[in-house]
Design a protein around this motif. Sequence first.
Motif, PDB file in Angstrom:
ATOM      1  N   ASN A  86      -9.028 -51.033  83.285  1.00 18.72           N
ATOM      2  CA  ASN A  86      -7.765 -51.282  83.964  1.00 18.72           C
ATOM      3  C   ASN A  86      -7.243 -52.684  83.654  1.00 18.72           C
ATOM      4  OD1 ASN A  86      -5.576 -51.407  85.603  1.00 18.72           O
ATOM      5  ND2 ASN A  86      -6.700 -51.300  87.520  1.00 18.72           N
ATOM      6  N   ASN A  87      -6.459 -52.792  82.603  1.00 19.12           N
ATOM      7  CA  ASN A  87      -5.841 -54.066  82.229  1.00 19.12           C
ATOM      8  C   ASN A  87      -4.322 -53.993  82.352  1.00 19.12           C
ATOM      9  OD1 ASN A  87      -8.349 -55.272  81.445  1.00 19.12           O
ATOM     10  ND2 ASN A  87      -8.266 -54.071  79.555  1.00 19.12           N
ATOM     11  N   LEU A  88      -3.833 -53.080  83.184  1.00 21.38           N
ATOM     12  CA  LEU A  88      -2.404 -52.812  83.235  1.00 21.38           C
ATOM     13  C   LEU A  88      -1.657 -53.654  84.263  1.00 21.38           C
ATOM     14  CD1 LEU A  88      -2.411 -48.914  82.921  1.00 21.38           C
ATOM     15  CD2 LEU A  88      -2.019 -50.603  81.132  1.00 21.38           C
ATOM     16  N   ASN A  89      -2.354 -54.416  85.086  1.00 23.38           N
ATOM     17  CA  ASN A  89      -1.709 -55.240  86.103  1.00 23.38           C
ATOM     18  C   ASN A  89      -0.827 -54.394  87.010  1.00 23.38           C
ATOM     19  OD1 ASN A  89      -1.154 -57.687  87.421  1.00 23.38           O
ATOM     20  ND2 ASN A  89       0.700 -58.019  86.214  1.00 23.38           N
ATOM     21  N   LEU A 172       7.188 -51.354  78.304  1.00 18.28           N
ATOM     22  CA  LEU A 172       7.266 -49.961  77.867  1.00 18.28           C
ATOM     23  C   LEU A 172       6.849 -49.846  76.405  1.00 18.28           C
ATOM     24  CD1 LEU A 172       8.029 -47.060  78.567  1.00 18.28           C
ATOM     25  CD2 LEU A 172      10.387 -47.585  77.884  1.00 18.28           C
ATOM     26  N   TYR A 173       7.259 -50.797  75.594  1.00 13.75           N
ATOM     27  CA  TYR A 173       6.870 -50.792  74.173  1.00 13.75           C
ATOM     28  C   TYR A 173       5.353 -50.916  74.041  1.00 13.75           C
ATOM     29  CZ  TYR A 173       6.325 -52.303  69.335  1.00 13.75           C
ATOM     30  OH  TYR A 173       5.914 -52.424  68.029  1.00 13.75           O
ATOM     31  N   GLU A 174       4.760 -51.812  74.819  1.00 16.71           N
ATOM     32  CA  GLU A 174       3.305 -51.993  74.766  1.00 16.71           C
ATOM     33  C   GLU A 174       2.578 -50.728  75.197  1.00 16.71           C
ATOM     34  OE1 GLU A 174       2.229 -55.369  77.073  1.00 16.71           O
ATOM     35  OE2 GLU A 174       3.423 -56.775  75.891  1.00 16.71           O
ATOM     36  N   LEU A 175       3.075 -50.079  76.234  1.00 16.87           N
ATOM     37  CA  LEU A 175       2.448 -48.847  76.704  1.00 16.87           C
ATOM     38  C   LEU A 175       2.549 -47.744  75.648  1.00 16.87           C
ATOM     39  CD1 LEU A 175       3.765 -48.828  80.395  1.00 16.87           C
ATOM     40  CD2 LEU A 175       1.385 -49.146  79.676  1.00 16.87           C
ATOM     41  N   GLN A 176       3.698 -47.632  75.016  1.00 18.66           N
ATOM     42  CA  GLN A 176       3.889 -46.594  74.009  1.00 18.66           C
ATOM     43  C   GLN A 176       3.101 -46.866  72.732  1.00 18.66           C
ATOM     44  OE1 GLN A 176       8.342 -46.712  74.212  1.00 18.66           O
ATOM     45  NE2 GLN A 176       8.147 -44.502  74.474  1.00 18.66           N
ATOM     46  N   SER A 182      -6.826 -44.954  74.984  1.00 18.27           N
ATOM     47  CA  SER A 182      -6.243 -45.936  75.898  1.00 18.27           C
ATOM     48  C   SER A 182      -5.023 -45.364  76.606  1.00 18.27           C
ATOM     49  CB  SER A 182      -5.854 -47.203  75.126  1.00 18.27           C
ATOM     50  OG  SER A 182      -6.981 -47.841  74.583  1.00 18.27           O
ATOM     51  N   LYS A 183      -4.272 -44.519  75.914  1.00 16.37           N
ATOM     52  CA  LYS A 183      -3.107 -43.887  76.536  1.00 16.37           C
ATOM     53  C   LYS A 183      -3.542 -42.971  77.672  1.00 16.37           C
ATOM     54  CE  LYS A 183      -1.149 -40.283  74.717  1.00 16.37           C
ATOM     55  NZ  LYS A 183      -0.387 -39.378  73.819  1.00 16.37           N
TER      56      LYS A 183
END
Length: 215
Positions: A86-89, A172-176, A182-183
């Motif tokens: 969990n590095n998504l803050n 959003l770009y980083e997530l995509q 990881s997704k």
Amino acid sequence: MNPLLQITGSLRPLAFILMLLMATAALPIPDSLGDGSPGDEVLRKSSSNPDLEFAKHLHTTASDLKNKMCQTLNLCDDSNEALAENNLNLPNITERDGCLITGFNEEMCLLRIISGLQEFDTYLQYLEIEMKDNKFQYLRMGTVQLVHKLKPSIKKADAVPTLDPIASKNLLYELQSLKTWSKNVALRLILWHYTRFMEGTIRVVRFLHTRSIAA
């Protein structure tokens, strides 16, 4: 402050989405989840509260989507491996936010809830894009509407943070850009954190409503 919440963004609720959300049967939220939140100690009242019922509908929608994700894609939230990544803050409610029964601070708590719900917008947009299910759009737009419902409760309107569209676009770009494993972790964690955040939101909204009619 989260970098997403600095510059005003344009978020528009959709009426037809709200109608679809309100048609969903709500899951009962327990009065006590054992974490010392205000709702744990307050006598339940029978008077209806539209904001509380709406928050319950959002929780129901998220819980149903999380269960469906687990069943169809084997993306369940009981994996220690996933939690370790969990590095998504992702937004959460902590003791210093003033939302627990000890040291409850209405203004501070509502600000945290509103800002947290706004922070979820980009993450929910990511779910909407990746999962290709209209219910994720309902969830996202319903969350925006809940923010609009709660904002009038804040005494200092200028204290409410707003979304930074540039930071949102970059996130959003980083997530995509995430790779497959990881997704999958990200998809699972976003819904898990959202449902937990909504549980805290429901308890606080219930407490404030009960307190107001008892006054």
